[in-house]
Design an enzyme around this catalytic site. Structure first.
Site, PDB file in Angstrom:
ATOM      1  N   ASP A  41      51.200  38.385 -23.543  1.00  0.00           N
ATOM      2  CA  ASP A  41      51.376  37.687 -22.284  1.00  0.00           C
ATOM      3  C   ASP A  41      52.830  37.224 -22.095  1.00  0.00           C
ATOM      4  OD1 ASP A  41      50.528  36.747 -19.868  1.00  0.00           O
ATOM      5  OD2 ASP A  41      49.438  35.007 -20.605  1.00  0.00           O
TER       6      ASP A  41
ATOM      7  N   LYS B 253      43.748  33.906 -19.273  1.00  0.00           N
ATOM      8  CA  LYS B 253      45.045  33.275 -18.993  1.00  0.00           C
ATOM      9  C   LYS B 253      45.040  31.843 -19.497  1.00  0.00           C
ATOM     10  CE  LYS B 253      48.546  34.808 -16.671  1.00  0.00           C
ATOM     11  NZ  LYS B 253      49.369  35.854 -17.241  1.00  0.00           N
TER      12      LYS B 253
ATOM     13  N   LYS C   2      55.548  32.161  -6.753  1.00  0.00           N
ATOM     14  CA  LYS C   2      54.594  31.265  -7.421  1.00  0.00           C
ATOM     15  C   LYS C   2      55.071  29.814  -7.391  1.00  0.00           C
ATOM     16  CE  LYS C   2      53.382  31.374 -12.044  1.00  0.00           C
ATOM     17  NZ  LYS C   2      52.760  32.154 -13.103  1.00  0.00           N
TER      18      LYS C   2
ATOM     19  N   LYS D 233      53.790  34.267 -24.433  1.00  0.00           N
ATOM     20  CA  LYS D 233      53.118  32.966 -24.345  1.00  0.00           C
ATOM     21  C   LYS D 233      52.254  32.682 -25.562  1.00  0.00           C
ATOM     22  CE  LYS D 233      51.372  32.972 -19.779  1.00  0.00           C
ATOM     23  NZ  LYS D 233      52.418  33.378 -18.911  1.00  0.00           N
TER      24      LYS D 233
HETATM   25  P1  NAD Z   1      49.947  43.381 -10.403  1.00  0.00           P
HETATM   26  O1  NAD Z   1      48.518  43.101 -10.153  1.00  0.00           O
HETATM   27  O2  NAD Z   1      50.889  43.418  -9.253  1.00  0.00           O
HETATM   28  O3  NAD Z   1      50.128  44.758 -11.193  1.00  0.00           O
HETATM   29  C1  NAD Z   1      49.184  45.253 -12.081  1.00  0.00           C
HETATM   30  C2  NAD Z   1      49.061  46.741 -11.842  1.00  0.00           C
HETATM   31  O4  NAD Z   1      48.193  47.262 -12.853  1.00  0.00           O
HETATM   32  C3  NAD Z   1      48.446  47.096 -10.517  1.00  0.00           C
HETATM   33  O5  NAD Z   1      49.255  48.024  -9.831  1.00  0.00           O
HETATM   34  C4  NAD Z   1      47.086  47.715 -10.876  1.00  0.00           C
HETATM   35  O6  NAD Z   1      46.717  48.720  -9.979  1.00  0.00           O
HETATM   36  C5  NAD Z   1      47.401  48.260 -12.251  1.00  0.00           C
HETATM   37  N1  NAD Z   1      46.247  48.455 -13.157  1.00  0.00           N
HETATM   38  C6  NAD Z   1      45.121  47.719 -13.296  1.00  0.00           C
HETATM   39  N2  NAD Z   1      44.349  48.199 -14.280  1.00  0.00           N
HETATM   40  C7  NAD Z   1      44.995  49.272 -14.779  1.00  0.00           C
HETATM   41  C8  NAD Z   1      44.717  50.193 -15.818  1.00  0.00           C
HETATM   42  N3  NAD Z   1      43.585  50.102 -16.516  1.00  0.00           N
HETATM   43  N4  NAD Z   1      45.607  51.169 -16.081  1.00  0.00           N
HETATM   44  C9  NAD Z   1      46.764  51.271 -15.360  1.00  0.00           C
HETATM   45  N5  NAD Z   1      47.083  50.435 -14.363  1.00  0.00           N
HETATM   46  C10 NAD Z   1      46.207  49.446 -14.074  1.00  0.00           C
HETATM   47  O7  NAD Z   1      50.397  42.278 -11.479  1.00  0.00           O
HETATM   48  P2  NAD Z   1      51.879  41.858 -11.934  1.00  0.00           P
HETATM   49  O8  NAD Z   1      52.302  40.681 -11.133  1.00  0.00           O
HETATM   50  O9  NAD Z   1      52.732  43.060 -11.978  1.00  0.00           O
HETATM   51  O10 NAD Z   1      51.560  41.333 -13.405  1.00  0.00           O
HETATM   52  C11 NAD Z   1      51.157  42.257 -14.384  1.00  0.00           C
HETATM   53  C12 NAD Z   1      50.535  41.539 -15.568  1.00  0.00           C
HETATM   54  O11 NAD Z   1      51.527  40.729 -16.180  1.00  0.00           O
HETATM   55  C13 NAD Z   1      49.374  40.616 -15.202  1.00  0.00           C
HETATM   56  O12 NAD Z   1      48.342  40.744 -16.144  1.00  0.00           O
HETATM   57  C14 NAD Z   1      49.970  39.244 -15.345  1.00  0.00           C
HETATM   58  O13 NAD Z   1      49.023  38.249 -15.699  1.00  0.00           O
HETATM   59  C15 NAD Z   1      50.969  39.479 -16.463  1.00  0.00           C
HETATM   60  N6  NAD Z   1      52.010  38.459 -16.446  1.00  0.00           N
HETATM   61  C16 NAD Z   1      52.877  38.370 -15.399  1.00  0.00           C
HETATM   62  C17 NAD Z   1      53.859  37.384 -15.408  1.00  0.00           C
HETATM   63  C18 NAD Z   1      54.827  37.289 -14.271  1.00  0.00           C
HETATM   64  O14 NAD Z   1      54.840  38.113 -13.390  1.00  0.00           O
HETATM   65  N7  NAD Z   1      55.728  36.301 -14.259  1.00  0.00           N
HETATM   66  C19 NAD Z   1      53.924  36.476 -16.453  1.00  0.00           C
HETATM   67  C20 NAD Z   1      53.018  36.586 -17.515  1.00  0.00           C
HETATM   68  C21 NAD Z   1      52.081  37.606 -17.501  1.00  0.00           C
END
Ligand code: NAD
Length: 493
Positions: A293, A342, A384, A450
């Site tokens: 994460d 989360k 956010k 995290k």
């Molecule tokens: P998002 O939802 O915009 O992107 C995720 C992408 O993954 C989507 O395009 C979705 O279609 C694709 N997806 C879903 N299941 C899949 C699979 N099995 N195989 C391939 N692709 C798949 O999310 P995001 O904002 O880009 O964040 C991505 C991840 O990072 C999330 O899990 C989020 O919790 C984690 N995260 C983000 C942040 C941040 O943006 N600051 C911080 C910590 C963790």
């Protein structure tokens, strides 16, 4: 320390340094012994051509990373209502961070500190040299994905259209049971088959990428999945679940494929992909893992704030963290099964800080009241909001409350951290200490996660300062520079 062989001008094939580690070992009765242990740290000096494969290529993070690197590569500028902008890597520890490497004596007497960019301590990849590909359950090309994510300015996305529209995600492994039902409207690009068949298809994709590159890294930046419980305890449990076609989260299938192909697998989401059986498989097959994460915003701040408060002798007694966000990550987290992953990941980040101070936190005393709330508010998009309240007990049982309110584009915080974990993950996979490679977990990447996974589950560092110091000192030791003990005793401070 011998730094004779680390002369970068002569371009050695291996940067080799002898480093004497110092630590103090305590016994149960409080007696202790100071230890000096000599290590040889070797780093292959040749930087490979790297292929980065993103799981979730078309998401907010994936599309922003690709567009950001293209903007850098082609030096694209763009306009917004505030003026003309040029690409930068702000927020990246490797690309923008520096570290004190020593002191310089001034000709007229006195001293001054000498700093070096983190990326120049050892040979590291240039992020724009990577090939970025990957998988997504949505087949929208990356131009469409950038438009959908509403992160980057339209002028920039439009200028990158010809490059972005050529990048189309590969078909993805997918199990809808593990992510929110509200994601179903983007599913049009999935691999069909049994667990075994899907793992084979992912392995074939990784092998294709290997043909074009000298090294490959897989990075999960797809949706947060629900926890798989009970955990897969052994390699046998894992292999049986795969063979019997048990309903497994997609992340486990990608991770097993990466382990079998012996490429580094980084987990940017909170789910428990690294089951004991998965870790054992990585150990057996020479796989490399890093997670979990991305530590980009609220938790990163929390581990810096707790360094400050507890470090100053204040007793943090309550932390209440509230966020709302309106991007697709927020939409997925609005389903409780995904939010719970989360919440677990965000909750443990103060454990070592509490453990480290028995005066403020006696063993039989109370812990910190710590709660995390997340809400999905579509209007705010990727921007956010994080509101945190830190209440600490101060002198004579007074109370000091600090409230913080942070507004930030989520993906613009996450992408530089993704770049960092790839740059350093690649570097660490070229390093050996006393002839042994790191692994199966790259614990030194904890700074970026995290809920860090380590090779010693009982020993996890969350503190922002300690994580940074550990990583920087490793890089210095490997490059022949003495990590400074900060006493300044030789300089009449
Ligand atoms: P998002 O939802 O915009 O992107 C995720 C992408 O993954 C989507 O395009 C979705 O279609 C694709 N997806 C879903 N299941 C899949 C699979 N099995 N195989 C391939 N692709 C798949 O999310 P995001 O904002 O880009 O964040 C991505 C991840 O990072 C999330 O899990 C989020 O919790 C984690 N995260 C983000 C942040 C941040 O943006 N600051 C911080 C910590 C963790």
């Amino acid at each position: 320390m011998d730094n004779s062989s680390s002369d970068h001008d002569s371009q050695p094939e291996v940067v080799s340094n002898i480093f004497t580690e110092r630590f103090t070992e305590f016994n149960d009765d409080g007696t202790f012994k100071n230890e000096l242990v000599e290590h040889t740290i070797e780093t292959e000096a040749t930087v490979p051509k790297l292929g980065l494969m993103l799981v979730g290529l078309g998401g907010n993070n994936g599309s922003t990373l690709v567009a950001g690197l293209l903007a850098h590569k082609n030096q694209v500028t763009w306009e917004s209502k505030t003026g003309v902008h040029t690409p930068n890597y702000y927020g990246s520890f490797t690309q923008c961070g520096t570290t004190k490497v020593g002191i310089k004596k001034l000709p007229k007497g006195g001293i001054k500190d000498v700093y070096k960019p983190v990326k120049d301590l050892l040979p590291t990849i240039n992020p724009t040299d990577m090939e970025v590909t990957g998988w997504d359950i949505s087949k929208d090309n990356l131009f469409e994905a950038c438009k959908r994510s509403h992160v980057l300015e339209p002028d920039l996305v439009n200028k990158l259209e010809s490059d972005l529209s050529q990048i189309v995600p590969m078909k993805a492994a997918f199990n809808p049971e593990y992510i929110a039902a509200n994601q179903s409207d983007r599913v049009d690009n999935i691999l069909e088959g049994t667990n075994e068949e899907v793992i084979e298809l992912i392995r074939a994709d990784i092998r294709n990428c290997k043909e074009r590159n000298e090294k490959v890294i897989v990075l999960w930046t797809a949706n947060t999945e629900m926890y798989l419980l009970p955990e897969l305890e052994t390699i046998e449990d894992l292999e049986k679940a795969i063979k019997d076609n048990v309903s497994l989260p997609a992340s486990v299938l990608y991770c097993v494929a990466a382990i079998k192909e012996q490429v580094l697998y980084l987990n940017g989401s909170p789910q428990n992909t690294f089951h004991p059986g998965v870790l054992a498989l990585a150990e057996k097959e020479g796989g490399l893992l890093g997670g979990n994460d991305f530590k980009s915003g609220q938790t990163r701040f929390k581990t810096a704030m707790s360094d400050f408060l507890i470090g100053a002798g204040l007793r943090i007694s309550s932390i209440v963290s509230y966020n709302h966000l309106g991007n697709n990550d927020g939409k997925n987290l609005s389903e409780d099964k995904c939010f719970q992953s989360k919440k677990i990941s965000k909750s443990g980040c103060l454990d070592d800080a509490i453990e480290g101070n028995e005066i403020l936190y006696p063993r039989d005393g109370k812990d910190i009241d710590h709660d995390v709330i997340i809400r999905y508010i579509p209007f705010v998009g990727d921007s956010k909001r994080a509101l945190d309240e830190y209440s600490s007990k101060i002198f004579m049982d007074g109370v000091n409350t600090i409230s913080t309110y942070n507004i930030c584009e989520d993906s613009l915080l996450a992408v530089p951290i993704m770049i960092d974990m790839v740059v350093l993950g690649e570097l660490f996979s070229r390093m050996k200490v006393d002839g042994k490679a790191f692994g199966p977990v790259l614990s030194y990447l904890s700074f970026f996660f995290k809920a860090p996974s380590t090779n010693h589950p009982e020993y996890v560092i969350n503190s922002f300062n300690r994580q940074r110091e550990t990583i920087v000192n490793l890089l210095k030791a490997a490059s022949g520079i003495t990590p400074d003990d900060a006493t300044l005793l030789s300089f009449n401070y």
